[in-house]
Design an enzyme around this catalytic site. Structure first.
Site, PDB file in Angstrom:
ATOM      1  N   LYS A  45       0.868  -1.181   0.000  1.00  0.00           N
ATOM      2  CA  LYS A  45       0.000   0.000   0.000  1.00  0.00           C
ATOM      3  C   LYS A  45       0.907   1.234   0.000  1.00  0.00           C
ATOM      4  CE  LYS A  45      -3.606   2.686   0.410  1.00  0.00           C
ATOM      5  NZ  LYS A  45      -4.417   2.941  -0.806  1.00  0.00           N
ATOM      6  N   CYS A 131      -2.585   9.356  -6.901  1.00  0.00           N
ATOM      7  CA  CYS A 131      -3.718   9.067  -6.013  1.00  0.00           C
ATOM      8  C   CYS A 131      -4.843  10.060  -6.277  1.00  0.00           C
ATOM      9  CB  CYS A 131      -3.325   9.140  -4.550  1.00  0.00           C
ATOM     10  SG  CYS A 131      -4.790   8.932  -3.510  1.00  0.00           S
TER      11      CYS A 131
END
Ligand code: RRO
Length: 312
Positions: A45, A131
């Site tokens: 992650k 992101c």
């Protein structure tokens, strides 16, 4: 025997399939499950300077055609992931790994990367420039000036193998401009694509996720054509030392085959891994090998980038 092994930079992988960042990679336990699966590697992650709780739930939803998420970069902080991959690399038989990272500002990104440079970690880093889900923080890689500035600064001190995770681009001029920037740097890879940012999926009269009134990153079937186009556009434009990782809409061996045909050296599974779990690597590997056998390809290099056009 057909082989699905591949290389990225100096690193060898027994299988070209792995997880996509964000899926099955939040905790050591999830990462260990990918390490023990048929996947060739794992990516963590995306780790930020400090740990983050992320956006309010529900923040992920599966649909018949894929997924929508606005997780908001929840993670345990980059040190958690850096410590784990540094620990694992000393174990015999360890796969090479990808450490995904980004700061909430260029300053934070540099602090993190300087720490990784100074650490004992010898693996790959994937800098996440795409992101779509942190309110008030636009996707870095849609701002070419900032992207170039960050990469310029990073490569003054960062000397280990590094690649970048890209958002999808939708215009030929943007492929040209982005590739022109990336070609100036000693990048090991680019990863195309992150989710298609800020989509909206509705069921009956209601949005599916809570953050941003339902807007979120789209993955799965919806995104495969965009992913393939981005993989191929960068395969055509980037210098050969910058390899491509293909991500987006892979749920079968045929999809992985298409990403490789477009130029991908490694292929990542996101939505399908969330839906099926780590056993999916066995299924898709077997499907990919069956296609390769039927077509007479012995390894992925035999057909990588060999997409055929009408004018050939
Ligand atoms: O955490 C997220 O919301 C997230 C990230 Br960092 C990303 O890069 N891509 C995505 O779809 N979600």
């Amino acid at each position: 025997m057909v082989s699905v092994q591949t290389t990225i930079g100096e690193f060898h992988f027994d299988n070209c399939l792995m997880n996509a960042a964000g899926v099955y990679c939040m905790t050591r336990e999830e990462l260990a499950a990918i390490e023990q699966s048929e996947a060739g590697s794992f990516v963590t992650k995306t780790g930020t300077f400090k740990e983050r709780k992320g956006n309010p739930e529900p923040r992920y939803a599966d649909t018949a055609l894929g997924s929508i998420n606005s997780m908001g970069l929840p993670n345990h902080g980059y040190r958690y992931y850096l410590d784990y991959v540094t620990e694992l690399q000393e174990q015999p038989g360890s796969k090479p790994h990808f450490l995904s990272l980004v700061g909430l500002s260029p300053d934070e990104t540099h602090k993190i990367l300087k720490d990784v440079q100074a650490s004992d970690y010898r693996g790959l880093v994937e800098l996440n420039l795409s992101c779509p889900n942190v309110p008030g923080k636009p996707q870095i890689a849609y701002d070419f000036e900032t992207t170039e500035q960050i990469l310029k600064e990073v490569f003054t001190y960062y000397k280990k193998p590094l690649g970048i995770k890209l958002p999808p681009y939708f215009d030929i001029v943007h492929f040209d401009q982005a590739a022109h920037i990336f070609n100036q740097f000693p990048l090991t890879f680019v990863n195309c694509i992150n989710s298609i940012g800020n989509g909206l999926i509705i069921e009956d009269e209601h949005v599916l996720i809570k953050p941003k009134n339902g807007f979120g990153g789209i993955g799965g079937d919806y995104v495969k054509p965009t992913a393939l186009a981005n993989v191929h556009a960068f395969y055509q434009r980037l210098k050969p030392s910058i390899q491509i990782i293909g991500t987006g809409g892979v749920k079968s061996g045929r999809d992985a085959f298409e990403h490789i045909l477009c130029g991908a050296s490694m292929v990542q599974l996101g939505t399908v891994l969330h839906q099926e779990g780590p056993e999916v690597f066995g299924r898709i590997t077997a499907e990919l090998k069956a296609i390769m056998t039927a077509k007479g390809y012995k390894n992925v290099a035999d057909f990588r980038g060999k997409l055929r056009y009408f004018n050939n």
